[in-house]
Structures are given as structure tokens and as C-alpha cells.
Design an enzyme around this catalytic site. Structure first.
Site, mmCIF file in Angstrom:
data_model
loop_
_atom_site.group_PDB
_atom_site.id
_atom_site.type_symbol
_atom_site.label_atom_id
_atom_site.label_comp_id
_atom_site.label_asym_id
_atom_site.label_seq_id
_atom_site.Cartn_x
_atom_site.Cartn_y
_atom_site.Cartn_z
ATOM 1 N N ASN A 34 -4.272 36.522 -47.281
ATOM 2 C CA ASN A 34 -5.183 37.008 -48.305
ATOM 3 C C ASN A 34 -4.832 38.452 -48.623
ATOM 4 O O ASN A 34 -4.412 39.207 -47.744
ATOM 5 C CB ASN A 34 -6.631 36.957 -47.818
ATOM 6 C CG ASN A 34 -7.211 35.568 -47.803
ATOM 7 O OD1 ASN A 34 -6.713 34.661 -48.453
ATOM 8 N ND2 ASN A 34 -8.271 35.384 -47.040
ATOM 9 N N ARG A 73 -5.250 29.182 -47.494
ATOM 10 C CA ARG A 73 -4.216 29.528 -46.516
ATOM 11 C C ARG A 73 -3.944 28.393 -45.537
ATOM 12 O O ARG A 73 -2.787 28.065 -45.264
ATOM 13 C CB ARG A 73 -4.598 30.802 -45.756
ATOM 14 C CG ARG A 73 -4.595 32.044 -46.635
ATOM 15 C CD ARG A 73 -5.089 33.254 -45.888
ATOM 16 N NE ARG A 73 -6.444 33.011 -45.406
ATOM 17 C CZ ARG A 73 -7.014 33.643 -44.394
ATOM 18 N NH1 ARG A 73 -6.360 34.569 -43.724
ATOM 19 N NH2 ARG A 73 -8.245 33.378 -44.043
#
Length: 92
Positions: free
Chosen positions: A36, A18
Site C-alpha cells: 500500500n 495485496r
């Protein structure tokens, strides 16, 4: 302007996917977000010029150096006019 939603599976959580995605998107001038998913996948949305969005979609097929991307699903969506790029909380 185009928009793509990408969902990647494999070893993609706990490998800075990320944060690296956020930095890559900022460098490419792409808006959107990444998060996520509770099943171990990562989901991202990219909006911007076609070449920049395609660059991010391609990057998601590799991810950061510690990632092992086993699957990448891409879908087209209408742009929403997003600005900036953010890391969103995990979708529970």
C-alpha cells in the site's frame, strides 16, 4: 524475463488487493512484491516470463472483486532476479 512496476488507484485498499495479488502472482509463477502507498494507491512489482507478468498487469486493472480500479500506471524496469512474492509493509 521481464519486470513491470504497476501503480493502481481507486478503491484498492481495504479490499484484500495485496493478499489476492500475492495469491494470483504465486499461481502465475511471478516473483515480486506488493504494498500500500500512503496516498491510498497500491504499488506492485512483477518479474517473470512475459506472459505471466502480462497476466498480472492485466489482473491489476481489475483487482479482487471488491476493488474499483480507476487508474493503472505501468512502467518497464530491468529485472533484478527476484524470487518469491511478498506483501511489503505500507510505504510511509
Amino acid at each position: 524475463m521481464i519486470r513491470r512496476r504497476v501503480v493502481v488507484a481507486g478503491v484498492v485498499q481495504g479490499v484484500f488487493f495485496r493478499d489476492t495479488c500475492r495469491r494470483e502472482a504465486a499461481a502465475a509463477g511471478v516473483a515480486g512484491w506488493v504494498r500500500n502507498l500512503p496516498d491510498g494507491r497500491v504499488e506492485a512489482v512483477f518479474e517473470g516470463p512475459q506472459d505471466a507478468v502480462e497476466r498480472m498487469v492485466a489482473w491489476c486493472g481489475r483487482g479482487p472483486s471488491r476493488a474499483v480500479v480507476e487508474e493503472r500506471r505501468v512502467s518497464e524496469e530491468p529485472p533484478e532476479g527476484l524470487t518469491g512474492f511478498e506483501v511489503r509493509p505500507t510505504a510511509w
